[in-house]
Design a protein around this motif. Structure first.
Motif, PDB file in Angstrom:
ATOM      1  N   VAL A  21     -12.813  -2.458  -4.458  1.00 50.07           N
ATOM      2  CA  VAL A  21     -12.000  -2.456  -5.690  1.00 50.07           C
ATOM      3  C   VAL A  21     -10.636  -3.107  -5.430  1.00 50.07           C
ATOM      4  N   PRO A  22      -9.858  -2.620  -4.444  1.00 49.19           N
ATOM      5  CA  PRO A  22      -8.582  -3.307  -4.195  1.00 49.19           C
ATOM      6  C   PRO A  22      -8.752  -4.743  -3.695  1.00 49.19           C
ATOM      7  N   THR A  23      -9.851  -5.020  -2.988  1.00 49.11           N
ATOM      8  CA  THR A  23     -10.065  -6.390  -2.498  1.00 49.11           C
ATOM      9  C   THR A  23     -10.210  -7.366  -3.665  1.00 49.11           C
ATOM     10  N   GLY A 149      -2.844   9.757  -7.100  1.00 44.22           N
ATOM     11  CA  GLY A 149      -3.093   9.835  -8.549  1.00 44.22           C
ATOM     12  C   GLY A 149      -3.795   8.580  -9.040  1.00 44.22           C
ATOM     13  N   ASP A 150      -3.240   7.436  -8.688  1.00 38.04           N
ATOM     14  CA  ASP A 150      -3.842   6.165  -9.113  1.00 38.04           C
ATOM     15  C   ASP A 150      -5.201   5.952  -8.436  1.00 38.04           C
ATOM     16  N   PHE A 151      -5.257   6.289  -7.140  1.00 35.04           N
ATOM     17  CA  PHE A 151      -6.502   6.108  -6.367  1.00 35.04           C
ATOM     18  C   PHE A 151      -7.646   6.891  -7.019  1.00 35.04           C
ATOM     19  N   ARG A 155     -10.864   5.418  -8.883  1.00 35.22           N
ATOM     20  CA  ARG A 155     -12.181   5.725  -8.306  1.00 35.22           C
ATOM     21  C   ARG A 155     -13.085   6.416  -9.323  1.00 35.22           C
ATOM     22  N   GLN A 156     -12.480   7.236 -10.175  1.00 33.80           N
ATOM     23  CA  GLN A 156     -13.286   7.943 -11.188  1.00 33.80           C
ATOM     24  C   GLN A 156     -13.542   7.091 -12.429  1.00 33.80           C
ATOM     25  N   GLY A 157     -12.960   5.895 -12.457  1.00 32.80           N
ATOM     26  CA  GLY A 157     -13.177   4.995 -13.587  1.00 32.80           C
ATOM     27  C   GLY A 157     -12.287   5.268 -14.781  1.00 32.80           C
ATOM     28  N   ASP A 158     -11.254   6.138 -14.604  1.00 34.12           N
ATOM     29  CA  ASP A 158     -10.344   6.438 -15.724  1.00 34.12           C
ATOM     30  C   ASP A 158      -9.308   5.339 -15.925  1.00 34.12           C
ATOM     31  N   GLU A 162      -5.774  -3.265 -12.566  1.00 32.31           N
ATOM     32  CA  GLU A 162      -5.156  -4.294 -13.418  1.00 32.31           C
ATOM     33  C   GLU A 162      -4.185  -3.695 -14.432  1.00 32.31           C
ATOM     34  N   ASP A 163      -4.430  -2.430 -14.823  1.00 34.21           N
ATOM     35  CA  ASP A 163      -3.626  -1.814 -15.892  1.00 34.21           C
ATOM     36  C   ASP A 163      -2.462  -0.984 -15.349  1.00 34.21           C
TER      37      ASP A 163
END
Ligand SMILES: Cc1cc2nc3c(=O)[nH]c(=O)nc-3n(C[C@H](O)[C@H](O)[C@H](O)COP(=O)(O)O)c2cc1C
Length: 201
Positions: A21-23, A149-151, A155-158, A162-163
């Motif tokens: 995801v981060p890549t 929090g962001d991670f 990861r949970q798709g919330d 990008e946002d």
């Protein structure tokens, strides 16, 4: 002089990794930077054994065939952005092993980091900065830290990376730093090479 070539090194290899995801996010942003070329280098494609040579390749050529190819691959680049997962407050073993399997090929090139985890991978990133110094790299100040929090939200798709504005700002600063140092150090390495050729002539 051609554009500096920057590798985004995917620093974890487990099947369930978050690293993709981060890549993909950082690669997409970096590809919009006009002054650099970007390639993703996935350690899954480099099945290095645990380090098993008589010495660092700085002192003795490596015998392992993957190691030889890996060193040539690292040599292609003018700078690196590593995704930095944190395992027990440290960089992943697979990334440290891949770093150890090259030596001179890292020298005099910038290193930047995209960390993630409870404290944004900060403990792993700080260790990687020290390792980078030993390899005569230039670890850059700006970094991305995707904290808990962001991670979890990503990861949970919330949420999507990008946002998340502060992470996009951090990514831009990181890429600018790596691009600047890559350009400057590429020119300096080229000048060194010309000077040493002149001395040898
Ligand atoms: C062996 C292991 C140790 C971990 N230790 C830490 C840690 O010290 N700090 C932290 O923030 N997260 C830790 N985690 C959680 C990771 O941040 C999380 O699993 C992350 O997704 C790992 O990156 P990856 O999915 O790309 O492998 C650990 C995970 C594993 C598998």
């Amino acid at each position: 002089m051609s554009k500096p070539k920057i590798a985004i090194v995917v620093g974890s290899t487990r099947a369930a990794r978050f690293a993709d995801v981060p890549t993909q996010w950082i690669a997409k942003i970096a590809k919009t930077h006009a002054d650099i070329d970007i390639e993703v280098v996935d350690l899954r494609d480099w099945p290095l054994p645990f380090f098993d040579e008589v010495a660092s390749s700085a002192w003795a050529p490596s015998q392992n065939e993957v190691a030889q190819r890996w060193q040539k691959k690292v040599a292609e680049f003018d700078g690196f952005i590593f995704t930095a997962a944190e395992y027990n407050h440290a960089p992943t073993a697979v990334l440290k092993n891949a770093i150890d399997y090259a030596a001179n090929e890292w020298n005099k090139k910038p290193a930047g980091f995209v960390g993630y985890g409870s404290v944004g991978g900060a403990r792993a990133v700080e260790q990687l900065r020290l390792i980078a110094v030993e390899l005569q790299m230039a670890p850059v100040k700006s970094a991305v830290h995707i904290a808990w929090g962001d991670f979890l939200a990503v990861r949970q798709g919330d949420k999507k990376l990008e946002d998340i504005e502060h992470l996009n700002q951090a990514a831009a600063a990181l890429i600018n730093d790596v691009a600047w140092w890559a350009k400057v150090l590429k020119a300096a390495r080229a000048a060194d090479a010309i000077a040493s050729e002149a001395r040898a002539a």
